[in-house]
Scaffold this motif. Structure first.
Motif, PDB file in Angstrom:
ATOM      1  N   ASN A   1       0.816  -1.217   0.000  1.00 19.99           N
ATOM      2  CA  ASN A   1       0.000   0.000   0.000  1.00 19.99           C
ATOM      3  C   ASN A   1       0.849   1.266   0.000  1.00 19.99           C
ATOM      4  OD1 ASN A   1      -2.362  -1.417  -0.048  1.00 19.99           O
ATOM      5  ND2 ASN A   1      -3.107  -0.742   1.943  1.00 19.99           N
ATOM      6  N   VAL A   2       2.008   1.208   0.650  1.00 23.94           N
ATOM      7  CA  VAL A   2       2.848   2.399   0.731  1.00 23.94           C
ATOM      8  C   VAL A   2       3.400   2.790  -0.638  1.00 23.94           C
ATOM      9  CG1 VAL A   2       5.032   1.189   1.177  1.00 23.94           C
ATOM     10  CG2 VAL A   2       4.671   3.486   2.112  1.00 23.94           C
ATOM     11  N   SER A   3       3.395   1.882  -1.588  1.00 30.25           N
ATOM     12  CA  SER A   3       3.955   2.185  -2.913  1.00 30.25           C
ATOM     13  C   SER A   3       3.195   3.297  -3.619  1.00 30.25           C
ATOM     14  CB  SER A   3       3.953   0.930  -3.789  1.00 30.25           C
ATOM     15  OG  SER A   3       2.624   0.514  -4.088  1.00 30.25           O
ATOM     16  N   THR A   4       1.927   3.509  -3.283  1.00 33.35           N
ATOM     17  CA  THR A   4       1.167   4.572  -3.940  1.00 33.35           C
ATOM     18  C   THR A   4       1.667   5.961  -3.554  1.00 33.35           C
ATOM     19  OG1 THR A   4      -0.517   4.637  -2.198  1.00 33.35           O
ATOM     20  CG2 THR A   4      -0.888   3.112  -4.024  1.00 33.35           C
ATOM     21  N   LEU A   5       2.486   6.024  -2.502  1.00 34.36           N
ATOM     22  CA  LEU A   5       3.046   7.301  -2.038  1.00 34.36           C
ATOM     23  C   LEU A   5       4.504   7.467  -2.434  1.00 34.36           C
ATOM     24  CD1 LEU A   5       1.794   7.029   1.659  1.00 34.36           C
ATOM     25  CD2 LEU A   5       0.598   8.141  -0.223  1.00 34.36           C
ATOM     26  N   ALA A   6       5.023   6.610  -3.287  1.00 39.00           N
ATOM     27  CA  ALA A   6       6.460   6.601  -3.576  1.00 39.00           C
ATOM     28  C   ALA A   6       6.951   7.943  -4.097  1.00 39.00           C
ATOM     29  CB  ALA A   6       6.791   5.496  -4.582  1.00 39.00           C
ATOM     30  N   GLY A   7       6.113   8.657  -4.844  1.00 41.26           N
ATOM     31  CA  GLY A   7       6.501   9.955  -5.376  1.00 41.26           C
ATOM     32  C   GLY A   7       6.603  11.044  -4.332  1.00 41.26           C
ATOM     33  N   GLU A   8       6.110  10.774  -3.117  1.00 40.51           N
ATOM     34  CA  GLU A   8       6.119  11.771  -2.046  1.00 40.51           C
ATOM     35  C   GLU A   8       7.232  11.520  -1.033  1.00 40.51           C
ATOM     36  OE1 GLU A   8       3.781  14.244  -2.473  1.00 40.51           O
ATOM     37  OE2 GLU A   8       3.499  13.048  -4.295  1.00 40.51           O
ATOM     38  N   VAL A   9       8.074  10.533  -1.290  1.00 37.42           N
ATOM     39  CA  VAL A   9       9.116  10.149  -0.342  1.00 37.42           C
ATOM     40  C   VAL A   9      10.427  10.841  -0.683  1.00 37.42           C
ATOM     41  CG1 VAL A   9      10.450   8.203   0.579  1.00 37.42           C
ATOM     42  CG2 VAL A   9       8.013   7.921   0.083  1.00 37.42           C
ATOM     43  N   ASP A  10      11.090  11.351   0.320  1.00 34.41           N
ATOM     44  CA  ASP A  10      12.392  11.973   0.128  1.00 34.41           C
ATOM     45  C   ASP A  10      13.445  10.900  -0.144  1.00 34.41           C
ATOM     46  OD1 ASP A  10      14.339  14.017   0.123  1.00 34.41           O
ATOM     47  OD2 ASP A  10      14.802  13.617   2.232  1.00 34.41           O
ATOM     48  N   LYS A  11      14.157  11.014  -1.254  1.00 35.12           N
ATOM     49  CA  LYS A  11      15.172  10.046  -1.664  1.00 35.12           C
ATOM     50  C   LYS A  11      14.619   8.616  -1.582  1.00 35.12           C
ATOM     51  CE  LYS A  11      18.954  12.984  -0.012  1.00 35.12           C
ATOM     52  NZ  LYS A  11      20.113  13.100   0.917  1.00 35.12           N
ATOM     53  N   PRO A  12      13.635   8.295  -2.415  1.00 33.83           N
ATOM     54  CA  PRO A  12      12.935   7.008  -2.291  1.00 33.83           C
ATOM     55  C   PRO A  12      13.829   5.787  -2.431  1.00 33.83           C
ATOM     56  CG  PRO A  12      12.368   8.113  -4.352  1.00 33.83           C
ATOM     57  CD  PRO A  12      13.088   9.103  -3.519  1.00 33.83           C
ATOM     58  N   SER A  13      14.868   5.857  -3.260  1.00 29.75           N
ATOM     59  CA  SER A  13      15.725   4.686  -3.453  1.00 29.75           C
ATOM     60  C   SER A  13      16.479   4.314  -2.177  1.00 29.75           C
ATOM     61  CB  SER A  13      16.718   4.918  -4.591  1.00 29.75           C
ATOM     62  OG  SER A  13      17.608   5.969  -4.267  1.00 29.75           O
ATOM     63  N   GLN A  14      16.673   5.291  -1.290  1.00 29.46           N
ATOM     64  CA  GLN A  14      17.327   5.020  -0.010  1.00 29.46           C
ATOM     65  C   GLN A  14      16.315   4.863   1.125  1.00 29.46           C
ATOM     66  OE1 GLN A  14      20.351   8.055   0.736  1.00 29.46           O
ATOM     67  NE2 GLN A  14      20.614   8.371  -1.461  1.00 29.46           N
TER      68      GLN A  14
END
Length: 407
Positions: free
Chosen positions: A241-254
Motif C-alpha cells: 500500500n505504501v507504494s502509492t506514495l512513492a513519489g512523495e518520499v524523500d530520496k525514495p531509493s534510499q
C-alpha cells in the motif's frame, strides 16, 4: 548433445513512458509529472520516521485482533505463526514493494507496475478495484472509533449524536489529509507512540508473572485453521500500500527500503511481545481469548488504569488506520491521473500539495459505503476481519469462521 532452445527476451520497460528519469547513480531525479505538478516543488517530502509510521498503520495499527489466534490454536501455534509468517509472507512482499517502488518511484505504486508489465487496461483494472477495496475498508474506522468511545460515553451508541459524531470524525480526519502528507506522517508517529506505549508497560509488568511452560500449550485436535490463518494473513499483509506514495518520499531509493525494513521489525515485535506477555502471565483459558481480551489481561497485570489506557489506544489506532488508508487511496488516484489512467484533473494538487480530487473521491466513496450498508459491524469492535460481516451472511459464520473479510 543437448539442443539449445532460443530465449525470447522480454520487452524492456520504457521508464520514460511512465515519467521516470534515469538520474545519476544513487540519486532520485524528479519526474516530469512531478516537476509540472502545481506546488509540488514547495512541499516537503516524507522522511524516514513518518514513513515507517504510515507503513505501520497500513499493515497493522497495533496488537489488536490477535487474540483469536490463541483461541484457534493455543499459545504455541499463535506464537509460531507470528514468528514464521513474517519470513514467508511479510518480508517477501516488503522486498517486492521496495524493489518495484524504487524502480518506479511514482505515485500510483502497484498501478504503475501493472501498467508497465501488462499495459494500461490491466493497470486501470488493478487501480479501480484496489481503490474500491481501500475505500470500503476505510469506512470501518470512524465507526470502530465510536464503538470504543461509546463504552465510556453511551450517548454515541446510536441516534443523532452517533450520526453527527461519525460525520464530524470523517470530515476532521479527511481535512487532516488535505492539509498535507507530512502532517499526516507526524500525526501517525504520535499515534503509533501512544498506541504502543501501553503495551510496552503491559509487557514489563507481565515479566514477574510469566510462566514459560504456558507458551508451549497447543491442541491440534481442536485447531480452527480457517480462523488461525485468516488472522495471520490479515495482520501481516498489505505492505504494498505504501507504494502509492512513492513519489512523495524523500530520496525514495534510499528511504523506502529502510523504512520497509524497520516497519517489518516493528510490526512483528508489536505482535510477538504482547503475545508472549499475555499468554505467559495468565492461566490459559482459550475460550476467553477473543475480542478485547488483551485489555482484560491488562486489568489482571496492571489494574484498571492500564486496561483503560489500552482501550483508548485501540480507539485512537483507528484514526491512524484511517489516515494511512486515505493517503494511500488518494495518492493512488493522483498517480493514475499522472499516468493517463484517469482524467488529468486528478493530477491537480491543493496548495498543500495534496490530491484534492483524490481525497474528495475517497471521502465520498467511504460515505457511500457506510450509507449503502455494504457491511455491518459486530457489537465488539476490533481491527480485523471478524468485525465486518458481509450483508447476508450469518453472525455465527462471521464470528466463528472469520467470514467477514472484505479486502
Amino acid at each position: 548433445m543437448k539442443e539449445v532452445m532460443p530465449v525470447i527476451a522480454p520487452h524492456p520497460l520504457n521508464r520514460e513512458e511512465f515519467g521516470i528519469n534515469a538520474g545519476e547513480e544513487g540519486q532520485d531525479t524528479p519526474t516530469a509529472s512531478e516537476q509540472s505538478s502545481p506546488r509540488r516543488g514547495s512541499v516537503a517530502k516524507l522522511s524516514m520516521l513518518p514513513l515507517v509510521a504510515l507503513i505501520f498503520y497500513e499493515v497493522s495499527g497495533g496488537p489488536f485482533g490477535l487474540e483469536d489466534s490463541v483461541r484457534a490454536g493455543g499459545p504455541l501455534l499463535a506464537l509460531l505463526g507470528f514468528i514464521i509468517v513474517p519470513f514467508v509472507w511479510s518480508i517477501p512482499e516488503a522486498l517486492v514493494t521496495a524493489e518495484l517502488a524504487t524502480a518506479f518511484p511514482k505515485n500510483g505504486g502497484f498501478v504503475v507496475w501493472i501498467s508497465a508489465a501488462f499495459g494500461p487496461f490491466w493497470g486501470f483494472q488493478e487501480g479501480w478495484l484496489k481503490w474500491m477495496s481501500g475505500v470500503t475498508d476505510n469506512a470501518l474506522y470512524p465507526v470502530l472509533f465510536l464503538d470504543y468511545l461509546k463504552r465510556g460515553l453511551p450517548v454515541f451508541a446510536k441516534g443523532p449524536a452517533r450520526v453527527a459524531a461519525l460525520l464530524l470524525t470523517t470530515v476532521g480526519l479527511t481535512y487532516l489529509n488535505y492539509r498535507g502528507l507530512t502532517i499526516v506522517g507526524i500525526t501517525a508517529v504520535a499515534l503509533a507512540i501512544f498506541t504502543l506505549l501501553p503495551f510496552f508497560v503491559f509487557s514489563l509488568l507481565a515479566i514477574p508473572k510469566i510462566q514459560m511452560q504456558r507458551w508451549f500449550v497447543m491442541d491440534l485436535r481442536s485447531m480452527n485453521w480457517r480462523v488461525y490463518l485468516n488472522i495471520l494473513f490479515w495482520n501481516l499483509n498489505y505492505w504494498d500500500n505504501v507504494s502509492t506514495l512513492a513519489g512523495e518520499v524523500d530520496k525514495p531509493s534510499q528511504t523506502l527500503p529502510k523504512a520497509l525494513l524497520w516497519a517489518v521489525v516493528l510490526v512483528t515485535f508489536t505482535y510477538i511481545v504482547p503475545l508472549l506477555a499475555g499468554t505467559g502471565a495468565v492461566e490459559l483459558d482459550r475460550a476467553k481469548w477473543e475480542d478485547g481480551y488483551l485489555a482484560d489481561v491488562a486489568l489482571v497485570i496492571g489494574g484498571a488504569p492500564l486496561k483503560c489506557w489500552i482501550t483508548i489506544a485501540a480507539a485512537l489506532s483507528n484514526m491512524g488506520l484511517f489516515e494511512a488508508e486515505m493517503s494511500s487511496n488518494s495518492f493512488q488516484l493522483l498517480g493514475m491521473g499522472e499516468n493517463g489512467l484517469l482524467p488529468q484533473v486528478f493530477e491537480q494538487r491543493s496548495k498543500y500539495g495534496t490530491p484534492s480530487l483524490g481525497i474528495l473521491c475517497s471521502a465520498t466513496g467511504l460515505e457511500v459505503a457506510k450509507q449503502k450498508r455494504w457491511f455491518k459491524f459486530s457489537a465488539s469492535p476490533k481491527i480485523y476481519p471478524k468485525d465486518v460481516e458481509v450483508v447476508g451472511s450469518s453472525s455465527h459464520d462471521a464470528h466463528d469462521e472469520g467470514s467477514g473479510l472484505l479486502t
